[in-house]
Design an enzyme around this catalytic site. Structure first.
Site, mmCIF file in Angstrom:
data_model
loop_
_atom_site.group_PDB
_atom_site.id
_atom_site.type_symbol
_atom_site.label_atom_id
_atom_site.label_comp_id
_atom_site.label_asym_id
_atom_site.label_seq_id
_atom_site.Cartn_x
_atom_site.Cartn_y
_atom_site.Cartn_z
ATOM 1 N N GLU A 169 -9.304 9.122 5.173
ATOM 2 C CA GLU A 169 -9.501 7.683 4.999
ATOM 3 C C GLU A 169 -10.512 7.364 3.894
ATOM 4 O O GLU A 169 -10.464 6.310 3.285
ATOM 5 C CB GLU A 169 -9.958 7.042 6.305
ATOM 6 N N GLU A 193 0.850 -1.194 0.000
ATOM 7 C CA GLU A 193 0.000 0.000 0.000
ATOM 8 C C GLU A 193 0.882 1.240 0.000
ATOM 9 O O GLU A 193 1.852 1.322 0.752
ATOM 10 C CB GLU A 193 -0.900 0.079 1.251
ATOM 11 N N GLU A 239 -13.916 5.295 -0.640
ATOM 12 C CA GLU A 239 -14.831 4.383 0.078
ATOM 13 C C GLU A 239 -15.552 5.161 1.180
ATOM 14 O O GLU A 239 -14.951 5.556 2.178
ATOM 15 C CB GLU A 239 -14.039 3.212 0.663
ATOM 16 N N LYS A 242 -15.657 4.076 5.247
ATOM 17 C CA LYS A 242 -14.465 3.865 6.060
ATOM 18 C C LYS A 242 -14.502 4.787 7.277
ATOM 19 O O LYS A 242 -14.804 5.975 7.157
ATOM 20 C CB LYS A 242 -13.193 4.126 5.250
#
Length: 403
Positions: free
Chosen positions: A334, A271, A325, A328
Site C-alpha cells: 500500500e 485506478e 505514501e 498509508k
C-alpha cells in the site's frame, strides 16, 4: 515582377517549414487518455506547486485527488490540468441534504472554477464494496444533491459526478461476457446506473490485475497481467481475443452494466497500478514487475487504444499513483505504488525517456522508444512529401514566371 516571384517563393519556404514544425510538435503532446492519482497520505510529500511542476514535466493533463485540498486547487489554477476531486466518505450523510450539497459546491468547487479545471467529483470511494450499508444508502442521494447543486450554479455541463468502484462489485468477471454485479447490490446499483445514464456520466472502476495474480500466481499468467506478449484468451461467447487482464476486467464491467439494461455507459479506469514492494505473502510485488506493468500500460495509452468490446472508444486510465505514501495503513504494498519517491526521484525507471535530470525533479517524455522510432519514420516521410510539393511548386513558378 521578380520581387513578386521571390516573395511567393519565400511564402512557400515558410509554408514548408511550418508544416514540418507542426508535424514534429504533434509528437510532443501529452497522452489525452492518461491521468495519474495524486495521493497525500504521507508526511514528506512535496508542496503542491512542486507537484504541479512534476506533472507538467511529464506532460500529464489529468489527475485525481482524494479530497478538495484548497492548496492543491489554488496551485493548479491556470495549469490546464484536468482535476477530479473527491468527497470523503464521512461527508456523504450531510450531502444528501440538497442545501448542504449546495453549500459544499459553493465553497469547495465554485471559488476555484474555471481557473482550476475541475472536471469531475468523485462522491466517496469504493462505497459499494464496504461493510457500511448505511453509508451505501447515502451514496446515490448525495450524488443527486451534488449534481443538483451544480445545475443551480450552472456547472453541470463542465463537471461530472460519479463514484469509483472496486472490481469486487462484480460477482462474475470471467469470461468478460459473463460480467455481472453482486446480487445484493442489484437495487442500489440500478439507482446508481440510472443516475449515470440521466447525467451522461461515466462508470468509474478501480481495476488491479495485480490482486488477481497475487491471489492465484500459479493459475494466472504473469505475462497476461503485465501486458507482455502472450497467447491471451478468447471469450467463448463473443469470440473476442484478450491479451491482457485489465481490458478483460473493463469489458466484464461493460457487460455487467449492459446486463442491468444500461448499455452505452462509458467505463473509465480511475485506478490501476502495481506495487514495487510488498510483504512476503504479496507475490509479484517487485520493482521489475511494477516497471513492466506501468511501462506497457503507458505504451498502450500512447496508442489511444480501446478494449476488444469497444475498440473505437479509447479507454481512459488513471495510474495509481504519483508518489509512494509512507503513512498509508495496511500491507507494505500500500505504501509502494508510486512512480516517484517524495523527494522527486524515480522509485524505478518505467522506460520513459529522460530529457533532463539536472534538477531534483526529472523531466521526462511520455514517448516510448518504439513510438519515437515510428515518429522518426513518419517525420522522414513527411519531409520527403513536402520536399516533393516544394519542388513541384517551384517548377510551376519557374515555368510560368513573367520574366
Amino acid at each position: 515582377m521578380a520581387a513578386t516571384f521571390m516573395s511567393r517563393i519565400s511564402m512557400f519556404h515558410a509554408f514548408i517549414l511550418s508544416a514540418l514544425f507542426f508535424s514534429d510538435c504533434g509528437f510532443l503532446r501529452g497522452v489525452a487518455s492518461f491521468g495519474i492519482n495524486y495521493g497525500q497520505i504521507g508526511n514528506n510529500l512535496p508542496q503542491p506547486e512542486k507537484v504541479l511542476d512534476l506533472l507538467s514535466s511529464l506532460k500529464i493533463t489529468k489527475t485525481k485527488i482524494y479530497d478538495t485540498n484548497p492548496q492543491i486547487l489554488t496551485a493548479f489554477a491556470n495549469s490546464g490540468i484536468e482535476l477530479i476531486v473527491t468527497v470523503e466518505n464521512d461527508k456523504l450523510s450531510d450531502l444528501t441534504d440538497p442545501q448542504q450539497a449546495l453549500q459544499w459546491v459553493s465553497s469547495r468547487i465554485k471559488p476555484y472554477f474555471p481557473a482550476t479545471k475541475i472536471t469531475g467529483i468523485a462522491v466517496g470511494n469504493e462505497i459499494f464494496t464496504g461493510d457500511d450499508m448505511t453509508l451505501m444508502s447515502y451514496l446515490v442521494p448525495a450524488m443527486i444533491s451534488i449534481h443538483g447543486a451544480l445545475v443551480q450554479l450552472g456547472l453541470e455541463s463542465y463537471i461530472q459526478v460519479s463514484t469509483p468502484n472496486s472490481l469486487a462489485v462484480l460477482a462474475e468477471s470471467y469470461p468478460p461476457s459473463a460480467g455481472s454485479f453482486q446480487g445484493e447490490l442489484t437495487g442500489v446499483m440500478s439507482q446508481f446506473l440510472r443516475f449515470l445514464s440521466n447525467t451522461k456520466s461515466p462508470f468509474w472502476i478501480n481495476a488491479y490485475p495485480y490482486f488477481a495474480y497475487k491471489d492465484s500466481p500459479t493459475q494466472i499468467s504473469l505475462d497476461y497481467v503485465l501486458f507482455n506478449p502472450n497467447s491471451g484468451m478468447v471469450d467463448p461467447y463473443t469470440k473476442l481475443h484478450y491479451d491482457n487482464m485489465l481490458y478483460a476486467q473493463v469489458d466484464a464491467v461493460i457487460c455487467a452494466i449492459a446486463r442491468m439494461g444500461f448499455e452505452g455507459l462509458e467505463v473509465k479506469v480511475t485506478e490501476t497500478g502495481w506495487p514495487s514492494k510488498g510483504d512476503v505473502d504479496e507475490v509479484g510485488a517487485t520493482v521489475e514487475n511494477a516497471a513492466i506493468y506501468n511501462r506497457n500500460l503507458l505504451r498502450r495509452q500512447l496508442e489511444n487504444e480501446g478494449t476488444p468490446l469497444r475498440p473505437n472508444m479509447r479507454l481512459e486510465v488513471y495510474l495509481f499513483a504519483l508518489f509512494n505514501e509512507d503513512l498509508k495503513p495496511g500491507p507494505t504494498s500500500e505504501r509502494n505504488y508510486g512512480l516517484y519517491q517524495p523527494d522527486g526521484t524515480m522509485a524505478y525507471n518505467v522506460g520513459l525517456s529522460a530529457l533532463s535530470t539536472t534538477s531534483s525533479t526529472a523531466t521526462i517524455s511520455l514517448t516510448s522508444s518504439a513510438t519515437k522510432a515510428a515518429n522518426k519514420g513518419y517525420l522522414y516521410q513527411s519531409l520527403v512529401y513536402w520536399m516533393f510539393v516544394y519542388l513541384l511548386a517551384f517548377q510551376v513558378f519557374m515555368t510560368t514566371r513573367p520574366f
